[in-house]
Motif scaffolding. Structure first.
Motif, PDB file in Angstrom:
ATOM      1  N   LEU A 166       0.832  -1.201   0.000  1.00  0.00           N
ATOM      2  CA  LEU A 166       0.000   0.000   0.000  1.00  0.00           C
ATOM      3  C   LEU A 166       0.867   1.250   0.000  1.00  0.00           C
ATOM      4  O   LEU A 166       0.595   2.212  -0.740  1.00  0.00           O
ATOM      5  CB  LEU A 166      -0.906  -0.024   1.239  1.00  0.00           C
ATOM      6  CG  LEU A 166      -2.182   0.818   1.229  1.00  0.00           C
ATOM      7  CD1 LEU A 166      -3.114   0.358   0.126  1.00  0.00           C
ATOM      8  CD2 LEU A 166      -2.867   0.696   2.593  1.00  0.00           C
ATOM      9  N   ASP A 167       1.912   1.247   0.815  1.00  0.00           N
ATOM     10  CA  ASP A 167       2.808   2.411   0.880  1.00  0.00           C
ATOM     11  C   ASP A 167       3.524   2.629  -0.455  1.00  0.00           C
ATOM     12  O   ASP A 167       3.676   3.771  -0.910  1.00  0.00           O
ATOM     13  CB  ASP A 167       3.841   2.217   1.983  1.00  0.00           C
ATOM     14  CG  ASP A 167       3.247   2.341   3.378  1.00  0.00           C
ATOM     15  OD1 ASP A 167       2.120   2.881   3.504  1.00  0.00           O
ATOM     16  OD2 ASP A 167       3.898   1.890   4.343  1.00  0.00           O
ATOM     17  N   LYS A 168       3.975   1.537  -1.064  1.00  0.00           N
ATOM     18  CA  LYS A 168       4.657   1.646  -2.350  1.00  0.00           C
ATOM     19  C   LYS A 168       3.714   2.178  -3.424  1.00  0.00           C
ATOM     20  O   LYS A 168       4.104   3.020  -4.263  1.00  0.00           O
ATOM     21  CB  LYS A 168       5.202   0.270  -2.752  1.00  0.00           C
ATOM     22  CG  LYS A 168       6.163   0.283  -3.917  1.00  0.00           C
ATOM     23  CD  LYS A 168       6.782  -1.099  -4.115  1.00  0.00           C
ATOM     24  CE  LYS A 168       7.812  -1.089  -5.233  1.00  0.00           C
ATOM     25  NZ  LYS A 168       8.426  -2.442  -5.410  1.00  0.00           N
ATOM     26  N   LYS A 169       2.485   1.726  -3.374  1.00  0.00           N
ATOM     27  CA  LYS A 169       1.472   2.199  -4.321  1.00  0.00           C
ATOM     28  C   LYS A 169       1.213   3.688  -4.130  1.00  0.00           C
ATOM     29  O   LYS A 169       1.094   4.455  -5.098  1.00  0.00           O
ATOM     30  CB  LYS A 169       0.182   1.391  -4.107  1.00  0.00           C
ATOM     31  CG  LYS A 169      -0.945   1.714  -5.062  1.00  0.00           C
ATOM     32  CD  LYS A 169      -2.154   0.830  -4.764  1.00  0.00           C
ATOM     33  CE  LYS A 169      -3.316   1.189  -5.664  1.00  0.00           C
ATOM     34  NZ  LYS A 169      -4.527   0.373  -5.333  1.00  0.00           N
ATOM     35  N   ALA A 170       1.150   4.118  -2.869  1.00  0.00           N
ATOM     36  CA  ALA A 170       0.915   5.532  -2.564  1.00  0.00           C
ATOM     37  C   ALA A 170       2.074   6.402  -3.027  1.00  0.00           C
ATOM     38  O   ALA A 170       1.881   7.512  -3.533  1.00  0.00           O
ATOM     39  CB  ALA A 170       0.681   5.716  -1.070  1.00  0.00           C
ATOM     40  N   GLN A 171       3.299   5.900  -2.867  1.00  0.00           N
ATOM     41  CA  GLN A 171       4.476   6.666  -3.261  1.00  0.00           C
ATOM     42  C   GLN A 171       4.526   6.861  -4.769  1.00  0.00           C
ATOM     43  O   GLN A 171       5.002   7.884  -5.258  1.00  0.00           O
ATOM     44  CB  GLN A 171       5.742   5.967  -2.775  1.00  0.00           C
ATOM     45  CG  GLN A 171       5.946   6.060  -1.273  1.00  0.00           C
ATOM     46  CD  GLN A 171       7.168   5.282  -0.804  1.00  0.00           C
ATOM     47  OE1 GLN A 171       7.880   4.706  -1.614  1.00  0.00           O
ATOM     48  NE2 GLN A 171       7.393   5.278   0.496  1.00  0.00           N
ATOM     49  N   LYS A 172       4.026   5.905  -5.528  1.00  0.00           N
ATOM     50  CA  LYS A 172       4.032   6.008  -6.979  1.00  0.00           C
ATOM     51  C   LYS A 172       3.094   7.100  -7.475  1.00  0.00           C
ATOM     52  O   LYS A 172       3.327   7.721  -8.515  1.00  0.00           O
ATOM     53  CB  LYS A 172       3.630   4.670  -7.605  1.00  0.00           C
ATOM     54  CG  LYS A 172       4.712   3.605  -7.541  1.00  0.00           C
ATOM     55  CD  LYS A 172       4.252   2.329  -8.226  1.00  0.00           C
ATOM     56  CE  LYS A 172       5.352   1.271  -8.209  1.00  0.00           C
ATOM     57  NZ  LYS A 172       4.912   0.005  -8.852  1.00  0.00           N
ATOM     58  N   THR A 173       2.021   7.330  -6.713  1.00  0.00           N
ATOM     59  CA  THR A 173       1.025   8.323  -7.132  1.00  0.00           C
ATOM     60  C   THR A 173       1.205   9.669  -6.446  1.00  0.00           C
ATOM     61  O   THR A 173       0.614  10.654  -6.855  1.00  0.00           O
ATOM     62  CB  THR A 173      -0.390   7.803  -6.839  1.00  0.00           C
ATOM     63  OG1 THR A 173      -0.521   7.526  -5.432  1.00  0.00           O
ATOM     64  CG2 THR A 173      -0.665   6.520  -7.606  1.00  0.00           C
ATOM     65  N   THR A 178       6.604  10.067   0.442  1.00  0.00           N
ATOM     66  CA  THR A 178       5.877  10.022   1.707  1.00  0.00           C
ATOM     67  C   THR A 178       6.829   9.666   2.844  1.00  0.00           C
ATOM     68  O   THR A 178       7.954   9.233   2.624  1.00  0.00           O
ATOM     69  CB  THR A 178       4.753   8.972   1.646  1.00  0.00           C
ATOM     70  OG1 THR A 178       5.341   7.674   1.537  1.00  0.00           O
ATOM     71  CG2 THR A 178       3.843   9.206   0.451  1.00  0.00           C
ATOM     72  N   ASN A 179       6.356   9.847   4.074  1.00  0.00           N
ATOM     73  CA  ASN A 179       7.156   9.525   5.252  1.00  0.00           C
ATOM     74  C   ASN A 179       6.773   8.181   5.852  1.00  0.00           C
ATOM     75  O   ASN A 179       6.934   7.963   7.047  1.00  0.00           O
ATOM     76  CB  ASN A 179       6.993  10.628   6.307  1.00  0.00           C
ATOM     77  CG  ASN A 179       7.589  11.940   5.847  1.00  0.00           C
ATOM     78  OD1 ASN A 179       8.661  11.967   5.246  1.00  0.00           O
ATOM     79  ND2 ASN A 179       6.885  13.038   6.125  1.00  0.00           N
ATOM     80  N   ALA A 180       6.278   7.278   5.029  1.00  0.00           N
ATOM     81  CA  ALA A 180       5.875   5.961   5.513  1.00  0.00           C
ATOM     82  C   ALA A 180       7.081   5.223   6.069  1.00  0.00           C
ATOM     83  O   ALA A 180       8.183   5.297   5.508  1.00  0.00           O
ATOM     84  CB  ALA A 180       5.243   5.153   4.386  1.00  0.00           C
ATOM     85  N   PRO A 181       6.918   4.509   7.175  1.00  0.00           N
ATOM     86  CA  PRO A 181       8.040   3.750   7.742  1.00  0.00           C
ATOM     87  C   PRO A 181       8.468   2.649   6.797  1.00  0.00           C
ATOM     88  O   PRO A 181       7.661   2.098   6.040  1.00  0.00           O
ATOM     89  CB  PRO A 181       7.458   3.184   9.038  1.00  0.00           C
ATOM     90  CG  PRO A 181       5.984   3.125   8.797  1.00  0.00           C
ATOM     91  CD  PRO A 181       5.671   4.317   7.942  1.00  0.00           C
TER      92      PRO A 181
END
Length: 502
Positions: A166-173, A178-181
């Protein structure tokens, strides 16, 4: 597998087994917030009056809690939730604490994931069992609902597989980073399976140690004896409130014997797939052959909790090694040989396509060092491997990289608290209080009688002292409210249908 999570310390009720039912005393449990047990919340009526509990019981032995569950899916679930209410409340608070801390998401995120991502893909049989667990804990005054229980069951695959995806998907868009751990799929666990000329009786021997945090490992000490309405009888170890073994050691009445270790640095998730905790339980419950097990656990593969599976069929003497990635799922099998597993991916294509760059040439890593030592021990014992040798395998302290005996992250019996290096691939810092927290072993003859041996605590028999550790390593004082001594129990034999005192 194994897992590296930390568990909440709560009071436990000592329950005496009886032929009809063991009754937990709600009044003896500490009240805790959400998931706590409260005497004021109202207890169920006398358990002996509830037909759902008539075939269920529990007892303590060798540091383990043995639970017998029998009936329909909802009955098995209710028995599970009712008899292990205190342990489930305790474990829930632990998982909630760690998951929210590590992912920087609140518990509502995990409930929503359970409701929207996991629940719709769970077979009806296991939906009924999960609802039964929720009903059972509620009957003991535990304030947990269905989606808390489903989220608890997903504690291996959601934080370490779904959230990174989910974090990787969010970073792509996202327009900016992002500051996700940074989260990584855990490693953990040491195991082997052997057959043919490698074993003393030319039949299967299988062994496994669960590597996890000492907090979780202290509590990963339940033996489940499950007699379902459909499928095979199952004997496995497990975590309170979870329908599968989760560190995955078990056998069934059709002669199937299984274990696994996690694939280090695996990445992948299919949002349309079925939860791994359901697939692994279903495979153990319904498989009658290695082919059955492989087919069932691959059906609806979501990529969560990706493992190397060691599978044996005592009827044929054949063993298999399934590397269960998401897109790569190679299978090796033999009737005369062995497989070892210590969290190293084996298939070059899977390593290249589905890990973040596992280094097969780093002999100093926990995974590769244990791989080398496991091969060495099995080859040295060729023709004499039995359950006694398996116990020695799980207890071994040789560091194959430094070529000397020292308990650390490289020894088959892992002691992360003794290592200044930690395990960078798993996100373990130096002196992490984690390692091998229990061990199990069996052979074909024992499996025919639905039995195995298990040891709570370090398989080597050493104890872990929380106070002394925290005094030496104040960087882990944040665990002080939760961390406690982990005492090693004796190697103890368990069998399906066993009663207290046997």
């Amino acid at each position: 597998m194994g897992d590296r999570r930390f568990c909440f310390v709560g009071a436990r009720a000592m329950v005496v087994a009886c032929a009809v039912v063991a009754v937990l005393s709600v009044a003896s449990m500490d009240a805790v917030t959400r998931g706590g047990v409260s005497a004021a919340s109202g207890a169920a009526s006398d358990a002996s009056l509830d037909r759902r509990l008539q075939k269920a019981y529990r007892f303590q032995k060798g540091g383990w809690t043995y639970v017998h569950l029998e009936g329909s899916p909802s009955e098995i679930g209710f028995q599970h939730g009712y008899l292990l209410a205190a342990e489930i409340a305790d474990g829930f608070e632990a998982i909630k604490l760690v998951d929210t801390h590590q992912t920087q998401r609140d518990w509502e995120f995990f409930r929503r994931t359970a409701r929207e991502m996991l629940w719709p893909h769970i077979d009806a049989e296991y939906q009924q069992e999960l609802q039964g667990i929720a009903d059972g804990v509620k009957a003991r005054g535990v304030n947990l609902d269905l989606y808390d229980i489903v989220a608890l069951n997903g504690f291996e695959e959601v934080p370490d597989y779904y959230v990174p995806w989910l974090d990787k998907k969010a970073q792509k868009t996202a327009s900016q980073k992002t500051n996700a751990p940074k989260l990584a799929a855990p490693g953990n666990c040491s195991a082997f399976i052997a057959t043919g000329k490698y074993t003393k009786d030319h039949q299967i021997v299988i062994a496994h140690s669960n590597w996890t945090s000492y907090l979780a490992g202290e509590r990963w000490v339940v033996i489940f004896d499950i007699v379902p309405q459909n499928g095979q009888r199952v004997l496995m170890d497990g975590f309170p409130g979870v329908i599968t073994s989760d560190d995955d050691f078990g056998l069934n009445s059709a002669g199937i014997m299984i274990t696994e270790t996690t694939i280090t640095q695996f990445e992948g998730w299919d949002p349309n797939g079925k939860p791994e905790f359901m697939r692994s339980r279903k495979a153990l419950q319904y498989a009658k052959s290695i082919d059955d097990y492989v087919r069932i656990i691959k059906e609806g593969n979501n990529g969560g909790y990706a493992n190397d599976w060691l599978i044996g069929d005592r009827k044929t003497g054949e063993i298999g090694y399934l590397e269960l990635g998401l897109n790569n799922t190679p299978l090796w099998r033999t009737k005369d040989g062995y497989f070892v597993s210590s969290n190293f991916p084996r298939d070059p294509k899977l390593i290249r396509e589905e890990t973040s760059g596992f280094n097969v040439n780093d002999a100093s890593s926990s995974m590769n060092a244990r791989h080398a030592r496991a091969d060495e021990m099995v080859e040295q014992a060729k023709g004499t491997i039995d359950v006694e040798m398996a116990e020695a395998f799980l207890a071994d302290h040789v560091d194959s990289f430094e070529k000397k005996k020292q308990a650390n992250e490289r020894s088959l019996c892992g002691h992360g608290d003794a290592s200044p290096r930690g395990v960078k691939e798993w996100g373990w810092e130096g002196y992490t209080p984690g390692g091998a927290v229990q061990g199990k072993a069996t052979d074909s003859k024992m499996a025919e009688n639905m039995s195995f041996v298990a040891r709570a605590g370090h398989p080597c028999g050493e104890d872990f002292g929380a106070a002394d550790f925290l005094e030496r390593h104040p960087e882990y004082l944040w665990q002080k409210p939760l961390l406690r001594d982990m005492k090693a129990g004796p190697w103890t034999k368990f069998q399906a249908g066993q009663k207290g005192g046997e």
